[in-house]
Design a protein around this motif. Structure first.
Motif, PDB file in Angstrom:
ATOM      1  N   ASP A  32       0.803  -1.226   0.000  1.00  0.00           N
ATOM      2  CA  ASP A  32       0.000   0.000   0.000  1.00  0.00           C
ATOM      3  C   ASP A  32       0.835   1.274   0.000  1.00  0.00           C
ATOM      4  OD1 ASP A  32      -2.382  -1.460   0.062  1.00  0.00           O
ATOM      5  OD2 ASP A  32      -2.362  -1.565   2.249  1.00  0.00           O
ATOM      6  N   ASP A  33       2.123   1.159   0.256  1.00  0.00           N
ATOM      7  CA  ASP A  33       2.989   2.338   0.327  1.00  0.00           C
ATOM      8  C   ASP A  33       3.123   3.014  -1.030  1.00  0.00           C
ATOM      9  OD1 ASP A  33       3.521   1.994   3.026  1.00  0.00           O
ATOM     10  OD2 ASP A  33       5.380   0.888   2.674  1.00  0.00           O
ATOM     11  N   ALA A  34       2.987   4.330  -1.020  1.00  0.00           N
ATOM     12  CA  ALA A  34       3.228   5.106  -2.232  1.00  0.00           C
ATOM     13  C   ALA A  34       4.715   5.036  -2.565  1.00  0.00           C
ATOM     14  CB  ALA A  34       2.808   6.554  -2.030  1.00  0.00           C
ATOM     15  N   ARG A  71       1.347   4.215  -8.657  1.00  0.00           N
ATOM     16  CA  ARG A  71       1.264   5.060  -7.473  1.00  0.00           C
ATOM     17  C   ARG A  71       1.848   4.368  -6.244  1.00  0.00           C
ATOM     18  NH1 ARG A  71       0.874   8.818 -10.570  1.00  0.00           N
ATOM     19  NH2 ARG A  71      -1.108   9.514 -11.387  1.00  0.00           N
ATOM     20  N   SER A  72       1.702   3.041  -6.194  1.00  0.00           N
ATOM     21  CA  SER A  72       2.123   2.310  -5.000  1.00  0.00           C
ATOM     22  C   SER A  72       3.012   1.131  -5.359  1.00  0.00           C
ATOM     23  CB  SER A  72       0.891   1.795  -4.242  1.00  0.00           C
ATOM     24  OG  SER A  72       0.258   0.778  -4.995  1.00  0.00           O
ATOM     25  N   ASP A  75       0.903  -1.410  -7.045  1.00  0.00           N
ATOM     26  CA  ASP A  75       0.671  -1.153  -8.473  1.00  0.00           C
ATOM     27  C   ASP A  75       1.819  -1.716  -9.304  1.00  0.00           C
ATOM     28  OD1 ASP A  75      -1.659   0.244  -7.863  1.00  0.00           O
ATOM     29  OD2 ASP A  75      -0.721   2.224  -8.084  1.00  0.00           O
TER      30      ASP A  75
END
Length: 90
Positions: A32-34, A71-72, A75
Motif C-alpha cells: 500500500d505504500d506510495a 502510485r504504490s 501497483d
C-alpha cells in the motif's frame, strides 16, 4: 513462472537495495505504500525499473500502461505480475 509473492519479494528487495545504497536506511515496505513515501525519487525509480527488467525479463510499460500510472508498490507488483503471466502464456 514467478508467483505474486515471488514478484513482491523481488520488488521489495530491489527497493530496499536502492534505499540502502542511497542513504543506508531501509524501513518496512508494504504494497500500500506510495512509491515516493518509501523514499524513491525519479532517478531511483528509473534504476529500479532497469533492474527489474533485467531480473524478470519483462517490461510491463507500453501503450496500455505507463510508469506514471504507478502510485504504490502494489501497483508496480501488479504490473510486473501481469507482464510475467502474459509472457508465459505467449
Amino acid at each position: 513462472m514467478l508467483t505474486e509473492k515471488d514478484t513482491t519479494d523481488l520488488i521489495v528487495r530491489e527497493i530496499r537495495s536502492l534505499l540502502l545504497d542511497q542513504d543506508g536506511e531501509s524501513g518496512s515496505i508494504s504494497l500500500d505504500d506510495a512509491l515516493g513515501s518509501v523514499g524513491l525519487n525519479s532517478l531511483m525509480l528509473a534504476q529500479l525499473l532497469i533492474q527489474l527488467e533485467e531480473e524478470l525479463g519483462v517490461d510491463p510499460f507500453g501503450e496500455d500502461l505507463s510508469i506514471a500510472d504507478m502510485r504504490s508498490v502494489g501497483d508496480l507488483v501488479s504490473a510486473y505480475q501481469r507482464a510475467i503471466t502474459t509472457a508465459a502464456a505467449a
